[in-house]
Enzyme design. Structure first.
Site, PDB file in Angstrom:
ATOM      1  N   SER A 185       6.815  35.785   9.658  1.00 34.22           N
ATOM      2  CA  SER A 185       6.603  36.359  10.996  1.00 34.22           C
ATOM      3  C   SER A 185       5.115  36.406  11.372  1.00 34.22           C
ATOM      4  CB  SER A 185       7.220  37.760  11.084  1.00 34.22           C
ATOM      5  OG  SER A 185       6.592  38.628  10.166  1.00 34.22           O
ATOM      6  N   CYS A 186       4.234  36.021  10.477  1.00 35.72           N
ATOM      7  CA  CYS A 186       2.796  36.009  10.759  1.00 35.72           C
ATOM      8  C   CYS A 186       2.437  34.740  11.531  1.00 35.72           C
ATOM      9  CB  CYS A 186       2.003  36.080   9.451  1.00 35.72           C
ATOM     10  SG  CYS A 186       0.222  35.861   9.671  1.00 35.72           S
ATOM     11  N   ASP A 187       1.788  34.892  12.672  1.00 35.07           N
ATOM     12  CA  ASP A 187       1.394  33.747  13.490  1.00 35.07           C
ATOM     13  C   ASP A 187       0.501  32.769  12.741  1.00 35.07           C
ATOM     14  OD1 ASP A 187       2.825  34.614  15.691  1.00 35.07           O
ATOM     15  OD2 ASP A 187       1.108  35.606  16.631  1.00 35.07           O
ATOM     16  N   ARG A 205       2.496  30.737  10.300  1.00 34.56           N
ATOM     17  CA  ARG A 205       3.273  29.707  11.009  1.00 34.56           C
ATOM     18  C   ARG A 205       2.385  28.546  11.441  1.00 34.56           C
ATOM     19  NH1 ARG A 205       6.324  34.119  13.698  1.00 34.56           N
ATOM     20  NH2 ARG A 205       5.066  33.708  15.536  1.00 34.56           N
TER      21      ARG A 205
END
Length: 120
Positions: free
Chosen positions: A14-16, A19
């Protein structure tokens, strides 16, 4: 000659920034294994290895919201032992993403740094 070890990317999906790093690795055809340390318990020996190779001060994320929300008493007197204990209890204290290429540890995602380190 031994085959090069597959890189290991540590973080959580869920960490930008994680990703972005995954997308960059995929686009540049870099083979990697992903370890989501929110789902898999982090081996204390892995943290010891990061500290030995990259320096605990570089791995430990003092800029994280998690760190900033700690009581002042927890933020002071941080030693490698205390940092390791804190990281194992709260993985948000790890600078991310963390990419272990086998030869070096890359902290945070910067495309130019990763490109140079990975020869891409």
């Amino acid at each position: 000659m031994a085959a090069a070890r597959t890189a290991i990317l540590y973080g959580f999906k869920s960490c930008d920034m994680v990703r972005k790093a995954m997308k960059w690795l995929d686009e540049h055809q870099v083979a990697y294994e992903f370890v989501d340390y929110r789902r898999e318990t982090l081996d204390p020996k892995v943290v010891d290895d990061w500290f030995a190779r990259a320096g605990w001060e570089n791995v430990f994320n003092r800029n994280s919201t998690t760190f900033k929300e700690l009581p002042e008493s927890e933020k002071t007197g941080i030693t490698p032992t205390k940092a390791k204990r804190m990281i194992l209890a709260e993985t948000n204290l790890i600078k991310r993403p963390l990419l272990d290429t086998g030869s070096e540890i890359l902290l945070g995602f910067k495309a130019d740094t990763w490109s140079k380190a990975l020869g891409k």
